[in-house]
Design a protein around this motif. Structure first.
Motif: not given
Length: 737
Positions: A70-77, A95-96, A102-105
Motif C-alpha cells: 500500500i505504501v509503495s503504491e501510493a504517491r504520498e502517504s 517501508l521507506l 517506486t519513488s513513493a514519498r
C-alpha cells in the motif's frame, strides 16, 4: 481514497494506536489505508477497538507485506508508528526502503522510542540493544511541535509521554534564563502508560487505590528530555526525575522545581509561560493548578506555577495517550502552533471542490436559496454529500444540531419514545412532558418557573408577545434594530427590516418601535408607559452574532421595571448552551420576565419553549394558550436527551473552550476580528463574507453568513473539537487576505 491522503498505522493493537485511529477518523484530509498487526492479520479492527466500530466497520488488520504494498503504491502517504521500540525502526526502515524503489514519498511520525536519539550509541545506552536502522536516525527530528521553529527533516520522532510533560514545563524556564539548570521533577502517570498488556505491578487493577514510585533518578526518558531541552533552548540541564504510578487510568501530572536565577514572582512566572506559548493553541497557562481529569482524552496541556523563597515550581497535566503520544503526531501533521510546522506539507493537497448538487424536478416551493451541497447523511460534526465528499459542519443547520449528528443517547431516547407512544394530546397527562419541563427549568438556573411547549421559535415569540399585550393592555411593543424573531404576524412585526422586505401582512397587530442597537440613551425614549414589552436577542444571530452585553441588557431590565413593561429574551438561537451558559440570561446576569428558545433545544427534532416567571404564569387560565403538536412526547424525549447530554458530557465548558479557541486561532487570512459569545461567533472579513463562505465550502467546510455582508457566522455543534477548528484556521490561512 476519495482524494484524501492514505494514512497507515503500525503497531495497530495498542492504546496509542487506538487514539491515532480515532483522530484519523475525524480528519478530512486523511483516510485510513491500513492498520498493521503481524500478530492479528485479517482480524477485525473493531474486535480490538469496539468504540471504533462505527468509524471502521469493515477494516481488518493487515500484515507487513500488505502494508508495504500500500505504501509503495501510493504517491504520498502518512505513516504513524505506534509499534514497540526495537520493532518500530525495523518496520519503518523496510517501508521507506520499499517506497524508495517506486519513488513513493511516505512521511513518518514515530511515536516509539526508536527515533528519539541522534546517534545509535545514545539509543543503545538507554535500551541496551543495537538500533535496528542507525542510518535512518539523521532523517528524523525529535521535538515537541510547540518547540520547533522549522522541521529540517522529512520525518519526526516524538518524545515520550513523561518527556512531553517535562519539556512543556521546563523549556520556557531554561530558554528564558529564569532558573539554574538543575531541575527536580516528580511525575505521576496513569495505568494506560504501561501499555495494553497486563503486567504485574503496573496494570490498573493492581494500581487502583495505590501510589508508588519506580525508577527513581534513572528513568529512561531522562536522556531524551535532556537532548530535546538542549535542542530547544541550547541549555545543558540536569533533570533529577522521580516517576510514580498513579491510581487512575489516563493522564500524567508533572511538577518541575528549580532555583531561580533572577528575581521573579508568581504573576511574572505565569506571564512568562503565557508569552512563551502565546502561539501554541494546545497549551493553556492558568492560575489554578492543573488537574488530570480536565485534560483526559484531549490534546491539551495545562500549565500553572508558583514562586516562593527563590524556588519556582511549574505544574503540567496532559493526557498520556493523546498529548503524550497520538495528539502531537497530528500536531506535526497539521499543526498551527508556535511555528506553523506542517509535517505533511508536501502530502496534503487542497480538498477538491464540493460538487454543486444537481437540480432536480420536485414539488418543493422555490423559496430557499441553497448551498451547492446535497447532504445524504451525517455523523458527528461531518456531513456526507450525495457526491461522496465529506464536509465539516460549522453551521449546524442554523444552530440546531447542538449534539451533532447520530448522537447515540439522543437517538436512543427518540427510538424508545416512538416505540412507547409517539404522540398524545396535551389534554392528557404524560410523564415525559412533565419531566422535560422540570428538566428545562432546572437546567436554566433562572427564576422562571413554568414552561409552555410549542413547535418553533416564531410560535414561542408569538405567544410571549400575546401574553405581554394581554397582561398590560398596552398597544406598543419595542424591539431592536438588527433583531430577528420569526416570520409569523407578531414575530415578523418586531423583526428589523421585515416590513420593507418579506412581511406581507397589510398591517402589524400592534404598534412597533425600534431601539438603536447598543445605545442605552435611546431606551428611555422608546420604552414608555405605552410599552407592553421589549423583545430582544441577547446575542443577535442573523445580524452576525452581535453581543449586546450586560450593560445594555441591564439598562433594558431597569427601564422595563420603571414603566411596568415586560422584558422578553428571544434565545431561540443563543440559548440552550450556545453561549457556554445555560442561557445568555445567565451569562449576562439579567433575568427576563419571559424567555423563548428552540433550535438547539431538540437537536433537530422540531420543538420550542416559552419559559415564564411566576408572575406571568399566574395570569394564565385554561385555554388561554394552545397548541396541537407542542409538547408532544417525541419532542419532550428529545429535550430531555439534549439537556442530559449537555450536562453529562460537560458541553457548556466545551462550548466556552472551543469558542475561545476559535477566537484565538481563526483571525487569519481574510478574517480581521470576531464577535459573539460561546459558539455563536461572527468572524469579520475584509471582503464579502459570501466569498469567503464559498471558498471554505470548496475546501470542505460549511459556514454561514449574516445580514451584515462582512460577517461569516459559525454555529457549530457543541461537540466540536480543537482538531476541527485547526482545519478552519488552516483553510482561512490559505485564503487571500
Amino acid at each position: 481514497m476519495s482524494g484524501r491522503i492514505p494514512a497507515v498505522v503500525l503497531g495497530g493493537t495498542g492504546y496509542v494506536a487506538g487514539e491515532l485511529l480515532r483522530l484519523i477518523a475525524a480528519h478530512p484530509r486523511f483516510e485510513l489505508a491500513a492498520v498493521m498487526s503481524d500478530s492479528q492479520p485479517g482480524e477485525a479492527l473493531a474486535a480490538a477497538f469496539p468504540h471504533l466500530a462505527s468509524a471502521y466497520p469493515d477494516e481488518r488488520f493487515k500484515s507487513q507485506a500488505q502494508v508495504q504494498e500500500i505504501v509503495s503504491e501510493a504517491r504520498e502517504s502518512a505513516v504513524f508508528s505506534a509499534a514497540p521500540h526495537g520493532v518500530s525502526a525495523a518496520l519503518i526502515n523496510a517501508l521507506l526502503t520499499g517506497a524508495a524503489r517506486t519513488s513513493a514519498r511516505p512521511r513518518v511520525v514515530d511515536i516509539s522510542a526508536d527515533f528519539r536519539y541522534a546517534t545509535p550509541q545514545a539509543y543503545a545506552a538507554v535500551y541496551r540493544h543495537a538500533h535496528a536502522a542507525p542510518a535512518r536516525l539523521a532523517e528524523f527530528t525529535c521535538a515537541l511541535p510547540e518547540h520547533l521553529r522549522e522541521l529540517p527533516t522529512a520525518h519526526v520522532g516524538h518524545p515520550g509521554c513523561f518527556a512531553t510533560a517535562i519539556l512543556l514545563a521546563s523549556v520556557p524556564l531554561l530558554a528564558g534564563g529564569l532558573i539554574a539548570p538543575t531541575l527536580f521533577v516528580s511525575g505521576i502517570t496513569g495505568s494506560t502508560g504501561s501499555g495494553r498488556k497486563p503486567v504485574e505491578g503496573t496494570h490498573h487493577p493492581l494500581r487502583h487505590g495505590d501510589l508508588y514510585s519506580y525508577g527513581a533518578l534513572r528513568h529512561r526518558h531522562v536522556p531524551e528530555v535532556t537532548a530535546c531541552a538542549r535542542a530547544a533552548c541550547g541549555v545543558d540541564a540536569h533533570f533529577a526525575f522521580v516517576p510514580h504510578s498513579g491510581p487512575f487510568a489516563r493522564g500524567i501530572h508533572v511538577t518541575v522545581q528549580a532555583q531561580l536565577a533572577r528575581s521573579l514572582d508568581t504573576p511574572g512566572l505565569l506571564a512568562a509561560l503565557r508569552e512563551f506559548y502565546a502561539h501554541a493553541p494546545f497549551v493553556r497557562v492558568e492560575a489554578a493548578a492543573p488537574r488530570v481529569k480536565d485534560v483526559a482524552t484531549s490534546n491539551y496541556a495545562h500549565l500553572s506555577g508558583a514562586v516562593a523563597g527563590g524556588t519556582v515550581a511549574v505544574l503540567c497535566a496532559i493526557d498520556n495517550l493523546n498529548k503524550g503520544a497520538a495528539g502531537p503526531a497530528g500536531d506535526h501533521r497539521s499543526h498551527r502552533s508556535r511555528t506553523g510546522v506542517d509535517l505533511m506539507t508536501h502530502a496534503i493537497q487542497q480538498p477538491s471542490a464540493v460538487p454543486v448538487a444537481q437540480a432536480v424536478s420536485d414539488c418543493l416551493a422555490p423559496v430557499f436559496a441553497q448551498y451547492p451541497l446535497e447532504v445524504s447523511s451525517a455523523q458527528g460534526v461531518w456531513l456526507h454529500s450525495a457526491a461522496g465528499t465529506r464536509v465539516l459542519d460549522l453551521y449546524g443547520g442554523h444552530a440546531v444540531a447542538a449534539l451533532g449528528y447520530g448522537h447515540p443517547a439522543w437517538t436512543a431516547a427518540l427510538t424508545a419514545q416512538a416505540q412507547s407512544c409517539h404522540f398524545q394530546t396535551n389534554a392528557v397527562a404524560m410523564r415525559v412532558r412533565a419531566r422535560a419541563a422540570a428538566a428545562l427549568v432546572r437546567f436554566s438556573q433562572l427564576p422562571l418557573s413554568s414552561v409552555f411547549f410549542v413547535n418553533s421559535g416564531a410560535e414561542a415569540n408569538e405567544n410571549a408577545l400575546k401574553i405581554a399585550l394581554r397582561m398590560t393592555s398596552r398597544p406598543q411593543v419595542t424591539a431592536l434594530e438588527g433583531g430577528f424573531h420569526g416570520r409569523t404576524a407578531a414575530a415578523g412585526a418586531v423583526t428589523w427590516g421585515a416590513a420593507a422586505g418579506w412581511y406581507g401582512f397589510p398591517r402589524a397587530p400592534f404598534e412597533v418601535n425600534f431601539i438603536a442597537r447598543r445605545d442605552p440613551r435611546s431606551i428611555a425614549a422608546q420604552v414608555t408607559e405605552q410599552t407592553a414589552a421589549v423583545i430582544v436577542e441577547p446575542v443577535q444571530g442573523l445580524a452576525g452574532a452581535v453581543d449586546l452585553g450586560a450593560a445594555f441588557l441591564g439598562a433594558l431590565r431597569r427601564r422595563c421595571d420603571e414603566v411596568g413593561a415586560l422584558l422578553i429574551f428571544d434565545e431561540v438561537q443563543c440559548g440552550v448552551g450556545r453561549t457556554g451558559a445555560p442561557f445568555a440570561a445567565n451569562l449576562y446576569g439579567v433575568v427576563p420576565d419571559m424567555l423563548t428558545t428552540a433550535k438547539a433545544l431538540g437537536n433537530g427534532f422540531p420543538c420550542a419553549a416559552l419559559m415564564m416567571s411566576a408572575r406571568v404564569s399566574a395570569t394564565l387560565k385554561p385555554e388561554s394558550l394552545g397548541t396541537t403538536f407542542g409538547g408532544g412526547p417525541m419532542a419532550c424525549a428529545a429535550i430531555e436527551a439534549v439537556i442530559a447530554a449537555i450536562e453529562s458530557q460537560g458541553l457548556l465548558g466545551q462550548v466556552r473552550r472551543i469558542g475561545a479557541y476559535i477566537r484565538a486561532t481563526c483571525i487569519t487570512g481574510p478574517v480581521t476580528g470576531h464577535q459573539g459569545a460561546g459558539l455563536l461567533i461572527g468572524l469579520r472579513t475584509r471582503g464579502p463574507a459570501k466569498q469567503v463562505q464559498a471558498q471554505l465550502l470548496e475546501r470542505g467546510i460549511l459556514a454561514g453568513t449574516a445580514s451584515d455582508p462582512n460577517v461569516l457566522r459559525l454555529l457549530p455543534p457543541f461537540i466540536l473539537e480543537e482538531q476541527h477548528v485547526d482545519l478552519l484556521s488552516d483553510a482561512l490561512g490559505r485564503l487571500p487576505a
